[in-house]
Design a protein around this motif. Sequence first.
Motif, PDB file in Angstrom:
ATOM      1  N   VAL A  13       0.832  -1.208   0.000  1.00 38.45           N
ATOM      2  CA  VAL A  13       0.000   0.000   0.000  1.00 38.45           C
ATOM      3  C   VAL A  13       0.866   1.257   0.000  1.00 38.45           C
ATOM      4  CG1 VAL A  13      -1.700   1.343   1.307  1.00 38.45           C
ATOM      5  CG2 VAL A  13      -1.962  -1.136   1.097  1.00 38.45           C
ATOM      6  N   ARG A  14       1.916   1.247   0.796  1.00 34.14           N
ATOM      7  CA  ARG A  14       2.795   2.425   0.835  1.00 34.14           C
ATOM      8  C   ARG A  14       3.478   2.630  -0.511  1.00 34.14           C
ATOM      9  NH1 ARG A  14       4.919   3.509   6.742  1.00 34.14           N
ATOM     10  NH2 ARG A  14       6.579   4.587   5.639  1.00 34.14           N
ATOM     11  N   ARG A  15       3.752   1.538  -1.191  1.00 31.80           N
ATOM     12  CA  ARG A  15       4.343   1.666  -2.523  1.00 31.80           C
ATOM     13  C   ARG A  15       3.368   2.334  -3.484  1.00 31.80           C
ATOM     14  NH1 ARG A  15       8.163  -2.069  -5.713  1.00 31.80           N
ATOM     15  NH2 ARG A  15       7.897  -1.352  -7.845  1.00 31.80           N
ATOM     16  N   VAL A  16       2.090   1.936  -3.416  1.00 29.18           N
ATOM     17  CA  VAL A  16       1.073   2.554  -4.264  1.00 29.18           C
ATOM     18  C   VAL A  16       0.959   4.044  -3.966  1.00 29.18           C
ATOM     19  CG1 VAL A  16      -1.404   2.642  -4.779  1.00 29.18           C
ATOM     20  CG2 VAL A  16      -0.253   0.437  -4.598  1.00 29.18           C
ATOM     21  N   ILE A  17       0.974   4.397  -2.677  1.00 25.58           N
ATOM     22  CA  ILE A  17       0.900   5.818  -2.297  1.00 25.58           C
ATOM     23  C   ILE A  17       2.074   6.581  -2.892  1.00 25.58           C
ATOM     24  CG2 ILE A  17       0.994   7.445  -0.368  1.00 25.58           C
ATOM     25  CD1 ILE A  17      -0.421   5.344   1.342  1.00 25.58           C
ATOM     26  N   ALA A  18       3.265   6.006  -2.786  1.00 24.86           N
ATOM     27  CA  ALA A  18       4.460   6.670  -3.320  1.00 24.86           C
ATOM     28  C   ALA A  18       4.377   6.826  -4.830  1.00 24.86           C
ATOM     29  CB  ALA A  18       5.706   5.883  -2.922  1.00 24.86           C
ATOM     30  N   GLU A  19       3.888   5.779  -5.508  1.00 24.61           N
ATOM     31  CA  GLU A  19       3.777   5.844  -6.965  1.00 24.61           C
ATOM     32  C   GLU A  19       2.773   6.902  -7.397  1.00 24.61           C
ATOM     33  OE1 GLU A  19       2.782   1.884  -8.066  1.00 24.61           O
ATOM     34  OE2 GLU A  19       4.870   1.166  -8.045  1.00 24.61           O
ATOM     35  N   LEU A  20       1.636   6.976  -6.696  1.00 22.82           N
ATOM     36  CA  LEU A  20       0.633   7.989  -7.022  1.00 22.82           C
ATOM     37  C   LEU A  20       1.166   9.387  -6.724  1.00 22.82           C
ATOM     38  CD1 LEU A  20      -2.606   6.259  -5.654  1.00 22.82           C
ATOM     39  CD2 LEU A  20      -1.897   6.518  -8.038  1.00 22.82           C
ATOM     40  N   GLN A  21       1.918   9.488  -5.627  1.00 23.72           N
ATOM     41  CA  GLN A  21       2.502  10.772  -5.244  1.00 23.72           C
ATOM     42  C   GLN A  21       3.481  11.246  -6.310  1.00 23.72           C
ATOM     43  OE1 GLN A  21       4.944  10.660  -1.704  1.00 23.72           O
ATOM     44  NE2 GLN A  21       4.130  12.607  -0.997  1.00 23.72           N
ATOM     45  N   ASN A  22       4.268  10.344  -6.840  1.00 27.45           N
ATOM     46  CA  ASN A  22       5.253  10.711  -7.864  1.00 27.45           C
ATOM     47  C   ASN A  22       4.616  11.009  -9.213  1.00 27.45           C
ATOM     48  OD1 ASN A  22       7.370  10.370  -6.063  1.00 27.45           O
ATOM     49  ND2 ASN A  22       7.640   8.212  -6.581  1.00 27.45           N
ATOM     50  N   SER A  23       3.409  10.444  -9.437  1.00 31.08           N
ATOM     51  CA  SER A  23       2.767  10.616 -10.744  1.00 31.08           C
ATOM     52  C   SER A  23       1.976  11.905 -10.854  1.00 31.08           C
ATOM     53  CB  SER A  23       1.826   9.437 -11.023  1.00 31.08           C
ATOM     54  OG  SER A  23       0.722   9.469 -10.142  1.00 31.08           O
ATOM     55  N   THR A  24       1.698  12.554  -9.725  1.00 33.52           N
ATOM     56  CA  THR A  24       0.884  13.770  -9.756  1.00 33.52           C
ATOM     57  C   THR A  24       1.754  14.979 -10.003  1.00 33.52           C
ATOM     58  OG1 THR A  24       1.074  13.990  -7.351  1.00 33.52           O
ATOM     59  CG2 THR A  24      -0.858  12.835  -8.196  1.00 33.52           C
ATOM     60  N   SER A  25       1.241  15.890 -10.773  1.00 32.59           N
ATOM     61  CA  SER A  25       1.919  17.166 -11.016  1.00 32.59           C
ATOM     62  C   SER A  25       1.182  18.251 -10.259  1.00 32.59           C
ATOM     63  CB  SER A  25       1.931  17.486 -12.514  1.00 32.59           C
ATOM     64  OG  SER A  25       0.615  17.510 -13.010  1.00 32.59           O
ATOM     65  N   GLU A  26       1.693  19.469 -10.327  1.00 34.07           N
ATOM     66  CA  GLU A  26       1.068  20.558  -9.590  1.00 34.07           C
ATOM     67  C   GLU A  26      -0.362  20.724 -10.049  1.00 34.07           C
ATOM     68  OE1 GLU A  26       1.862  25.222  -8.431  1.00 34.07           O
ATOM     69  OE2 GLU A  26       3.334  24.052  -9.533  1.00 34.07           O
ATOM     70  N   SER A  27      -1.269  20.815  -9.112  1.00 34.46           N
ATOM     71  CA  SER A  27      -2.683  20.855  -9.415  1.00 34.46           C
ATOM     72  C   SER A  27      -3.062  22.155 -10.107  1.00 34.46           C
ATOM     73  CB  SER A  27      -3.482  20.739  -8.109  1.00 34.46           C
ATOM     74  OG  SER A  27      -4.763  20.282  -8.360  1.00 34.46           O
ATOM     75  N   PRO A  28      -3.850  22.078 -11.210  1.00 34.95           N
ATOM     76  CA  PRO A  28      -4.210  23.275 -11.949  1.00 34.95           C
ATOM     77  C   PRO A  28      -5.309  24.060 -11.253  1.00 34.95           C
ATOM     78  CG  PRO A  28      -5.253  21.360 -12.935  1.00 34.95           C
ATOM     79  CD  PRO A  28      -4.418  20.873 -11.805  1.00 34.95           C
ATOM     80  N   VAL A  29      -4.975  24.721 -10.167  1.00 33.30           N
ATOM     81  CA  VAL A  29      -5.952  25.458  -9.376  1.00 33.30           C
ATOM     82  C   VAL A  29      -5.940  26.923  -9.782  1.00 33.30           C
ATOM     83  CG1 VAL A  29      -6.683  25.998  -7.033  1.00 33.30           C
ATOM     84  CG2 VAL A  29      -5.513  23.862  -7.499  1.00 33.30           C
ATOM     85  N   THR A  30      -7.118  27.499  -9.920  1.00 33.40           N
ATOM     86  CA  THR A  30      -7.240  28.876 -10.349  1.00 33.40           C
ATOM     87  C   THR A  30      -6.672  29.831  -9.307  1.00 33.40           C
ATOM     88  OG1 THR A  30      -9.244  28.299 -11.520  1.00 33.40           O
ATOM     89  CG2 THR A  30      -8.881  30.628 -11.086  1.00 33.40           C
ATOM     90  N   THR A  31      -5.833  30.762  -9.720  1.00 33.63           N
ATOM     91  CA  THR A  31      -5.300  31.788  -8.840  1.00 33.63           C
ATOM     92  C   THR A  31      -5.683  33.148  -9.399  1.00 33.63           C
ATOM     93  OG1 THR A  31      -3.424  30.374  -8.309  1.00 33.63           O
ATOM     94  CG2 THR A  31      -3.198  32.712  -7.802  1.00 33.63           C
ATOM     95  N   LEU A  32      -6.310  33.995  -8.562  1.00 30.82           N
ATOM     96  CA  LEU A  32      -6.773  35.306  -8.999  1.00 30.82           C
ATOM     97  C   LEU A  32      -6.117  36.403  -8.173  1.00 30.82           C
ATOM     98  CD1 LEU A  32     -10.609  34.557  -9.242  1.00 30.82           C
ATOM     99  CD2 LEU A  32      -8.949  34.541 -11.096  1.00 30.82           C
ATOM    100  N   ARG A  33      -5.750  37.479  -8.812  1.00 34.61           N
ATOM    101  CA  ARG A  33      -5.212  38.634  -8.103  1.00 34.61           C
ATOM    102  C   ARG A  33      -6.336  39.637  -7.908  1.00 34.61           C
ATOM    103  NH1 ARG A  33       0.021  38.540  -6.182  1.00 34.61           N
ATOM    104  NH2 ARG A  33       1.261  37.070  -7.390  1.00 34.61           N
ATOM    105  N   GLN A  34      -6.616  40.010  -6.695  1.00 35.31           N
ATOM    106  CA  GLN A  34      -7.671  40.966  -6.405  1.00 35.31           C
ATOM    107  C   GLN A  34      -7.147  42.002  -5.433  1.00 35.31           C
ATOM    108  OE1 GLN A  34     -11.057  38.833  -4.984  1.00 35.31           O
ATOM    109  NE2 GLN A  34     -11.465  37.839  -6.944  1.00 35.31           N
ATOM    110  N   GLY A  35      -7.082  43.264  -5.901  1.00 36.46           N
ATOM    111  CA  GLY A  35      -6.657  44.351  -5.025  1.00 36.46           C
ATOM    112  C   GLY A  35      -5.303  44.140  -4.402  1.00 36.46           C
ATOM    113  N   GLY A  36      -4.366  43.559  -5.146  1.00 38.47           N
ATOM    114  CA  GLY A  36      -3.015  43.382  -4.635  1.00 38.47           C
ATOM    115  C   GLY A  36      -2.831  42.131  -3.824  1.00 38.47           C
ATOM    116  N   SER A  37      -3.923  41.446  -3.467  1.00 40.55           N
ATOM    117  CA  SER A  37      -3.789  40.212  -2.699  1.00 40.55           C
ATOM    118  C   SER A  37      -4.048  39.019  -3.610  1.00 40.55           C
ATOM    119  CB  SER A  37      -4.798  40.185  -1.531  1.00 40.55           C
ATOM    120  OG  SER A  37      -6.119  40.187  -2.048  1.00 40.55           O
TER     121      SER A  37
END
Length: 439
Positions: free
Chosen positions: A398-422
């Motif tokens: 199981v730990r091997r599967v977790i490690a393999e999945l962890q290595n296979s994921t790239s940075e998540s395409p999450v929306t980032t918005l700039r609002q009023g300097g923040s």
Amino acid sequence: MPYPGTWVIACFVVVAFLLDQSSTNLRVSATGSTSFVIHMAAGILFGGTWGGLVAGVSTVLTMVVKRSAAVKVIFNCAQRVLSVVLAFTLYTRLGGTIPPAYLRSVSGGTPESVQIDVVLFFGAASIYFLINSFAVSGAIALDSGRRFREVWHLNTRGVLGYDLGASVISILVAVLYVQLQGRWGIGPVGLVGVILPIIAVRHVYGLYHRLQDSGRELLDLMVKAIEARDPYTSGHSIRVATLAKAIAQEAGMSSAAVEEVYTAALLHDVGKIHEEFAPLLRKESKLTAEETALLQTHAQKSADLVGIISSFRGSVQDAVRSHHERWDGTGYPDGLATHVIPMGARIIMISDTTDAMTTDRPYRKKLSLETVVAELQKYKGSQFDPSLVELTINSVAVRRVIAELQNSTSESPVTTLRQGGSTRVRWRDSGIWKARRAY
């Protein structure tokens, strides 16, 4: 052993070859075939040497037709010949007779030591399947870099018992051959004619499996379509299903139950396809109490959608509905606790949360395996089933599967918005990782 005749051997080779053509895929880089029935029948009738010859020639013909690499031809021929020869050499060394007493009874001889021959036959069958499975799993493990135990477990668990039961057909084939040969003198030719319906049934069985695979692909397509609505969840359901399946297998669940857990994990968030959840999934700021309550209804709505498919009603639907239930009873939608929570749901809870921790977030990189283990330990008995946590963190597979999945994921395409300097970000976690909407 007496020479059975070229024509007889040729007919057995042809039947074994035809059975090999209807082989089915196993779980890990291998195929399963019922040609072993003919290999073992030849071993019963003519001894290990001639049975090994039938196995070797039919295997070479099969792999040449499939244009397999030379190394695979040599390996598969060798392991099948070795399996038959060793199995029936041991059979005769322990006192088994060729042909066995029960076959001599059928052909008009005097019955003797029938029970001993039957017991020794099953011993020979066990040797055959063990040698075969260890050789194939070892070759796959070396070729793929996976652990031998993992490969053997995936390809053999739930199948070895079936193979031993199916080996009885070898006795029936041998009896049929003796009957046809004794009464009409058409043993080899008659055997080919009788085996053809078996091949047809095997072909239909293969078509059924292909339909099952097509259904699984449609499920995967549906999940990808749902995840496309929220870029964060890209690949989430498949990763959760993969980990859930590994945990279920390590927990010793039956093959059918493991597949049910995998399906439930794959579909656990399918209810989020409802339009009412779209604004919540796109919202960058923190959800209100009312919005949180609405989002939590996705578990029930997911179960309702899954229940539309009749074969998913029951264990799959229950696991989907309860995948946010907590061990201490503070989860939703029903407030179930401890062992009342379906096993599949408890597994999905761990898998879902683990995936949340092992993928990148805007505010942090994915967590190390050591940190994930620490968090699971921290919340066992409150959020998670303690025994499943211990199984998860102590299982090398199981730990091997977790490690393999962890290595296979790239940075998540999450929306980032700039609002009023923040910088405002939206992200969603499950389980112990609570939803934050801004920083």
